[in-house]
Design an enzyme around this catalytic site. Structure first.
Site, PDB file in Angstrom:
ATOM      1  CB  THR A  62      -0.945   0.009   1.232  1.00  0.00           C
ATOM      2  OG1 THR A  62      -0.157  -0.301   2.369  1.00  0.00           O
ATOM      3  CG2 THR A  62      -2.051  -0.999   1.089  1.00  0.00           C
ATOM      4  CG  ASP A 121      21.931   3.958  -6.756  1.00  0.00           C
ATOM      5  OD1 ASP A 121      21.286   4.714  -7.503  1.00  0.00           O
ATOM      6  OD2 ASP A 121      22.827   4.359  -5.999  1.00  0.00           O
ATOM      7  CG  HIS A 122      16.080   5.654  -8.508  1.00  0.00           C
ATOM      8  ND1 HIS A 122      16.404   6.194  -7.302  1.00  0.00           N
ATOM      9  CD2 HIS A 122      15.780   6.703  -9.298  1.00  0.00           C
ATOM     10  CE1 HIS A 122      16.314   7.504  -7.367  1.00  0.00           C
ATOM     11  NE2 HIS A 122      15.924   7.852  -8.572  1.00  0.00           N
ATOM     12  CG  ASP A 146      18.012  11.163   0.261  1.00  0.00           C
ATOM     13  OD1 ASP A 146      17.402  10.089   0.339  1.00  0.00           O
ATOM     14  OD2 ASP A 146      17.655  12.108  -0.479  1.00  0.00           O
ATOM     15  CG  HIS A 206      21.100   8.315  -6.091  1.00  0.00           C
ATOM     16  ND1 HIS A 206      20.745   6.992  -6.183  1.00  0.00           N
ATOM     17  CD2 HIS A 206      20.062   8.928  -5.466  1.00  0.00           C
ATOM     18  CE1 HIS A 206      19.553   6.827  -5.637  1.00  0.00           C
ATOM     19  NE2 HIS A 206      19.120   7.971  -5.188  1.00  0.00           N
TER      20      HIS A 206
HETATM   21  C1  BG6 Z   1      16.000   9.401  -4.010  1.00  0.00           C
HETATM   22  C2  BG6 Z   1      16.174  10.321  -2.846  1.00  0.00           C
HETATM   23  O1  BG6 Z   1      16.818   8.266  -3.866  1.00  0.00           O
HETATM   24  O2  BG6 Z   1      16.363  10.086  -5.206  1.00  0.00           O
HETATM   25  C3  BG6 Z   1      15.340  11.583  -3.036  1.00  0.00           C
HETATM   26  O3  BG6 Z   1      15.776   9.645  -1.663  1.00  0.00           O
HETATM   27  C4  BG6 Z   1      15.653  12.233  -4.358  1.00  0.00           C
HETATM   28  O4  BG6 Z   1      15.557  12.488  -1.963  1.00  0.00           O
HETATM   29  C5  BG6 Z   1      15.562  11.224  -5.487  1.00  0.00           C
HETATM   30  O5  BG6 Z   1      14.711  13.275  -4.561  1.00  0.00           O
HETATM   31  C6  BG6 Z   1      16.041  11.808  -6.791  1.00  0.00           C
HETATM   32  O6  BG6 Z   1      15.773  10.908  -7.814  1.00  0.00           O
HETATM   33  P1  BG6 Z   1      15.387  11.409  -9.270  1.00  0.00           P
HETATM   34  O7  BG6 Z   1      15.268  10.149 -10.063  1.00  0.00           O
HETATM   35  O8  BG6 Z   1      14.093  12.176  -9.142  1.00  0.00           O
HETATM   36  O9  BG6 Z   1      16.503  12.288  -9.708  1.00  0.00           O
END
Ligand code: BG6
Length: 524
Positions: A20, A187-188, A245, A250
């Site tokens: 959810t 790690d997106h 964060d 990233h």
């Molecule tokens: C996330 C962070 O991992 O990445 C956020 O927790 C951040 O704080 C975000 O805003 C940024 O990702 P993107 O893909 O919007 O650049």
């Protein structure tokens, strides 16, 4: 169901803990529906959405449908979506309640029989981090993590710990249950198109690779600039701050992909081996050089896109006296053969004037002969910009003669944009990442040693800040961060290079060229 015409990933059930939650709605459902539309899911596939609230399958399917519509999934998604939605099932449980796990196991066995998914599982932990370890322990204890004859994988979101010690503890629990090879740490940023493209650009072009070192490169700037504030995540963010964060994950991922050596192969471990070498080569920051290497900022009230916005300390769930940073800039050196002496500047912050993520390579200047000091205008630098977002592509700035003039030299640009035209939509990061977990490809996920070295680096800074009580430098929202960040570069005679959108603003002809509105203000 004919979901997978392109290739046939193995049958499995995707079990989403935190059904959810925000992540599931914003990212996972839309990604799944897009994957279904592209027939990239296994034919034998089901989703079990696990949550604490009371719901039934129909409600959850409707939620998924709405989430996908809100995310604007691909128009062709509708047909595949309905088939997929019917395969979403809800399971209600409290993650801490051990007695619920055998019931979940039985339910999964029933669904295995219904969908012929053969005991293969992906457990996606889209939950608050305090539950990662508990869920892994219970899955292990109840025989749901290491079954013979089938595979089980676990996907964990960040934050992966709060420091090295807590990350180690969490890792021990996850690897006890699943083993390193089955742990997929998200790690997106690694799912973003241009990060995958970065290695191709570097290693598939004669043009760049020979120059990619300290003999030709003066400095590297890596920025992730955000215009947003902390929004509704104040509670989490106030504990984490930008260092944990963004930098720990990233930013250091962008750094390693930019600086790594060519891998011996393109498999997951060969690439990750090279990334780890970069992390190991970062010159450790010490208490003596910390102040001249790291800047810590926090946004105050200000203006974004012409509208007033509150300061960080006024945000919801944020301590009104908070000393948490929303901005970090740092200078580091990679002490290896390729990068000796080249400063890498990293910066990331919230409530900055422009949203952009990019890597800027500034090449060294030409020897001071010929076009220097003989009535020619000053030469601009050669810049190579890897544009990660919002535009994706590569931008190269070099010098050329101003047409029609006698001796004016002007900077000109070659600009490749891979997402500007119509007909190509970059897949969302989560789409790629989910598809990779289903295929069992861990290249775009962080290996434990990467996490470990990244925490070692970040802990040094965090511990120093704690001990020294380093205050944040407040910057007004909508400006380029604290003045300290400029001083950081000025020590080396460098300046922050404006994001690519802003570089174009001094060339109205180029701006007219495409439909690229400049968002925010580029003023320094
Ligand atoms: C996330 C962070 O991992 O990445 C956020 O927790 C951040 O704080 C975000 O805003 C940024 O990702 P993107 O893909 O919007 O650049």
């Amino acid at each position: 169901m004919q979901l997978s015409a392109v290739y046939k990933p193995e049958p499995c059930i995707l079990v989403v803990f935190g059904a959810t939650g925000d992540l599931t709605h914003r990212k996972l459902y839309p990604a799944l529906i897009n994957l279904a539309a592209q027939k990239r899911l296994p034919d034998q596939f089901a989703v079990v959405a696990v949550g604490r609230r009371e719901k039934n399958d129909t409600q959850v399917r409707n939620e998924a449908r709405r989430a996908a519509a809100a995310a604007g999934t691909h128009p062709s998604a509708a047909a595949g979506a309905e088939e997929l939605l019917q395969r979403i099932h809800y399971f209600q449980m409290n993650f801490e309640d051990e007695a619920a796990y055998p019931l979940l196991r039985s339910r999964l066995a029933e669904l295995d029989a219904a969908y012929n998914t053969q005991g293969n599982r992906i457990y996606f932990l889209a939950v608050a981090p305090q539950y990662f370890g508990i869920i892994a322990d219970h899955l292990y204890k109840h025989g749901m993590a290491g079954n013979q004859g089938a595979w089980q994988r676990v996907v964990v979101e960040k934050p992966f710990g709060r420091n090295l010690a807590s990350a180690r503890e969490l890792n021990a629990r996850l690897t006890q249950a699943f083993g390193e090879r089955r742990v997929y740490r998200i790690d997106h940023y690694l799912g973003k198109e241009m990060l995958q493209n970065l290695l191709v650009i570097r290693f598939a072009n004669t043009l760049f690779e020979p120059l990619w070192n300290g003999r030709f490169i003066e400095e590297v700037q890596i920025s992730i600039n955000e215009t947003v504030g902390v929004g509704s995540r104040g509670g989490y963010y106030d504990e984490a701050g930008a260092l944990r964060d963004m930098v720990q994950n990233h930013m250091l991922q962008l750094l390693t992909l930019t600086a790594m050596e060519p891998p011996v192969d393109l498999d997951a471990d060969s690439i990750r081996d090279e990334k780890v070498k970069v992390l190991r080569s970062i010159r450790p920051l010490t208490p003596e050089n910390m102040e001249s290497s790291v800047v810590r900022g926090q946004y105050g009230p200000g203006m974004i896109d012409g509208k007033p916005v509150p300061g960080y300390r006024e945000e919801e769930q944020v301590d009104p006296d908070s000393n948490t940073e929303t901005y970090v800039a740092l200078k580091l050196y990679i002490d290896n053969f390729r990068w000796s002496g080249v400063p890498f500047y990293l910066r990331t912050g919230k409530r900055l004037p422009v949203r952009s993520a990019e890597i800027v390579i500034r090449f060294r200047e030409q020897p001071g002969v010929l076009y220097f000091g003989r009535g020619y205008s000053e030469l601009g630098p050669n810049l190579l910009v890897i544009k990660i977002q919002p535009e994706e592509g590569v931008f190269l700035q070099f010098n050329a003669k101003q047409p029609g003039s006698v001796g004016d030299i002007v900077p000109v640009r070659m600009d490749y944009c891979q997402n500007c035209g119509t007909g190509f939509d970059s897949p969302e990061a989560y789409e790629r990442l989910l598809a990779d977990v289903i295929r069992g490809d861990s290249t775009l996920f962080t290996r434990w040693d990467e996490v470990e070295y990244a925490w070692e680096f970040v802990d040094r800074i965090a511990d120093y800040w704690d001990q020294a009580g380093t205050p944040v430098e407040v910057y007004p929202a909508g400006t380029w961060g604290p003045a300290g960040a400029d001083r950081l570069l000025a020590q080396n005679g460098h300046r922050w290079i404006l994001p690519f959108q802003c570089l174009l603003t001094d060339r109205p002809d180029l701006e007219k060229h495409g439909s690229r509105p400049v968002v925010g203000s580029c003023q320094l």
